[in-house]
Design a protein around this motif. Sequence first.
Motif, short mmCIF file in Angstrom:
data_model
loop_
_atom_site.label_atom_id
_atom_site.label_comp_id
_atom_site.label_asym_id
_atom_site.label_seq_id
_atom_site.Cartn_x
_atom_site.Cartn_y
_atom_site.Cartn_z
N ALA A 93 -66.13 57.35 -36.14
CA ALA A 93 -65.45 58.41 -36.89
C ALA A 93 -65.44 58.08 -38.38
O ALA A 93 -65.65 58.96 -39.22
N ASP A 94 -65.22 56.80 -38.70
CA ASP A 94 -65.19 56.40 -40.11
C ASP A 94 -66.56 56.60 -40.76
O ASP A 94 -66.66 56.96 -41.93
N ILE A 95 -67.59 56.31 -39.98
CA ILE A 95 -68.95 56.47 -40.51
C ILE A 95 -69.17 57.91 -40.94
O ILE A 95 -69.67 58.19 -42.03
N ILE A 96 -68.75 58.83 -40.10
CA ILE A 96 -68.97 60.24 -40.43
C ILE A 96 -68.09 60.68 -41.58
O ILE A 96 -68.52 61.42 -42.47
N LYS A 127 -73.75 50.05 -55.34
CA LYS A 127 -74.30 49.69 -54.04
C LYS A 127 -73.38 50.21 -52.95
O LYS A 127 -72.16 50.03 -52.99
N LYS A 128 -73.95 50.88 -52.00
CA LYS A 128 -73.11 51.45 -50.96
C LYS A 128 -72.82 50.40 -49.90
O LYS A 128 -73.63 49.52 -49.63
N LEU A 129 -71.63 50.56 -49.29
CA LEU A 129 -71.27 49.65 -48.22
C LEU A 129 -72.05 50.00 -46.96
O LEU A 129 -72.14 51.16 -46.59
N LEU A 130 -72.62 49.01 -46.35
CA LEU A 130 -73.39 49.28 -45.14
C LEU A 130 -72.47 49.20 -43.92
O LEU A 130 -71.45 48.53 -43.94
N PHE A 131 -72.88 49.90 -42.87
CA PHE A 131 -72.08 49.90 -41.64
C PHE A 131 -72.51 48.76 -40.73
O PHE A 131 -73.66 48.32 -40.76
N ASN A 132 -71.57 48.28 -39.92
CA ASN A 132 -71.89 47.23 -38.96
C ASN A 132 -71.42 47.66 -37.57
O ASN A 132 -70.78 48.70 -37.43
N PRO A 133 -71.74 46.85 -36.53
CA PRO A 133 -71.44 47.30 -35.16
C PRO A 133 -69.96 47.60 -34.95
O PRO A 133 -69.59 48.39 -34.08
N LYS A 134 -69.09 46.96 -35.76
CA LYS A 134 -67.66 47.17 -35.56
C LYS A 134 -67.13 48.37 -36.34
O LYS A 134 -65.93 48.66 -36.29
N SER A 135 -68.00 49.03 -37.10
CA SER A 135 -67.53 50.22 -37.81
C SER A 135 -67.18 51.30 -36.79
O SER A 135 -67.92 51.53 -35.83
N SER A 174 -80.23 53.25 -43.23
CA SER A 174 -81.28 53.67 -44.17
C SER A 174 -81.13 55.12 -44.60
O SER A 174 -81.57 55.49 -45.68
N PHE A 175 -80.50 55.94 -43.76
CA PHE A 175 -80.19 57.30 -44.22
C PHE A 175 -79.01 57.28 -45.20
O PHE A 175 -78.97 58.04 -46.15
N HIS A 176 -78.09 56.40 -44.94
CA HIS A 176 -76.86 56.36 -45.74
C HIS A 176 -77.14 55.88 -47.16
O HIS A 176 -76.65 56.46 -48.13
N ASP A 177 -77.94 54.86 -47.29
CA ASP A 177 -78.19 54.28 -48.61
C ASP A 177 -79.70 54.24 -48.84
O ASP A 177 -80.41 53.46 -48.21
N SER A 178 -80.15 55.08 -49.75
CA SER A 178 -81.60 55.19 -49.92
C SER A 178 -82.21 53.90 -50.47
O SER A 178 -83.41 53.69 -50.38
N ASN A 179 -81.36 53.04 -51.05
CA ASN A 179 -81.90 51.76 -51.54
C ASN A 179 -82.07 50.74 -50.43
O ASN A 179 -82.76 49.74 -50.60
N TYR A 180 -81.39 51.01 -49.31
CA TYR A 180 -81.47 50.07 -48.20
C TYR A 180 -82.61 50.49 -47.31
O TYR A 180 -82.56 51.56 -46.70
N PHE A 181 -83.64 49.72 -47.26
CA PHE A 181 -84.67 50.06 -46.30
C PHE A 181 -85.18 48.82 -45.59
O PHE A 181 -85.97 48.06 -46.12
N PRO A 182 -84.73 48.63 -44.37
CA PRO A 182 -84.91 47.36 -43.67
C PRO A 182 -86.25 47.27 -42.96
O PRO A 182 -86.29 47.19 -41.75
#
Lengths: 251, 205
Positions: free
Chosen positions: A14-17, A3-11, A61-69
């Motif tokens: 630069a780390d996201i990329i 399971k991939k770690l999801l990003f939050n507003p405090k991410s 949702s682009f980052h983790d194809s299993n996550y679709f909100p």
Amino acid sequence: MKKKLLFNPKSRLADIIHADYRLIPIIGRFGIEFGFGNKTIEEVCIEKEINVWFALEIINSFHDSNYFPKKSLQNFPAKLIIEYLSNTHDYYLKVKIPEIQEYIDKMERAVKPENYKNITLLNGFFNEYKEELRLHLENEDLYVFPYILSIENALNQKIIDDQLYQKILTNSIENYERNHEDAEVKLNDLKNLIIKFMPPVLCKELCQNLLIEIFRLESDLGVHTNIEDKVLIPKVKLLEKKLLEIRENKL
Amino acid sequence: MKTNYKIKKVVIASNNYIYTLGIKTILSVIGIRPELFDVESVDELKDLLKEQVFSLFLILNEDIFNNNIEQTISEIKRISPDCPLILLKNSQTVIKTNIKWINYDENQSDILKKLDNFFKEENQKDLKKDQTILSDREKDILKEVALGLSNKEIADKLFISINTVITHRKNITEKLGIKTIAGLTVYAILNNYIDPEQEILNNDS
């Protein structure tokens, strides 16, 4: 699958990329440009007046194809979703497609005569696809999206004119849903033609890059179609229903 | 590891309901959920095999055969050489040719093991085949598809049923990984199955 770690507003953006470079074009689509230092996505979004939660849902949702909100995305105004989708259309037509076209053109120039015919075939196939995709996206930009916006507007103002009412009755979003074709089928064919059946070309690098770009476009389109089918359409159905209820109560 | 998820197509040939039902039950015991075809006579079986382009698993009960079992089986094999076949028979019936069989009086574990092996061995054979080589018939169909003919037109031209055309097309798409007509056309031209000049002429007319 992990399971991939999801990003939050405090991410940090630069780390996201760094974590997932496939998100580069997605972030660009929101109008965010590089040079954001160590700012978090929340900070950058506030600066640019972007809805941070919406941006995060799309990024995740682009980052983790299993996550679709689906549910939470549906809570955003249709206007916001459509704005994003139209931007994406622009990106496909003005950036991605010309890029792929350029690779094919370069290949056409680089191949040996005996392979020229084959690349021309690919080119013809891709041109056909391009035209289909353009019509598909144009139809959405010119007819489907304005219709959705007018529904959302009418609902906000609680004014439903007869024209709109008739349109809901005769040409609701369900029509569009029924005809919403899969834009990726042809791309998949193109991939297989190159991977499995093309005689070897002498411009390996070009061919590899071409293939990678097709894969990228395809997966991008996949998420895009998902947002249309699983977020936008159910939302519009709900709006149509509400609008009809209001109208009937008034009569 | 990716396993073969293709649904197996199984023919149970018996004119005795209890056997048919019994075999179905055993199949579900060994975890096979097939697409089932029931036939009650050799003639019916032959008709089915002539129409089908898929490989079918044949489970034949002795009671559908009139007299010479081995000769009838060799006839069936001539129609469908690729279809794996197993015979259910009385232990007194002697079979000299090399085919698989199960005797009625075998015990539970032997029967289950034999049937299980019957399906497994075929699976392994399947994997060895090159999945991208089209059969001659599939090439015929592909040509017509690439030239822009509809299923109905292809069926009329080649004297086969529309269903057979559809099945062939499904198999072609499965083998090549190409779904659209435009894609199939490119494939056909790449492989010189059709001449693009001719195609242009046809489209103009």
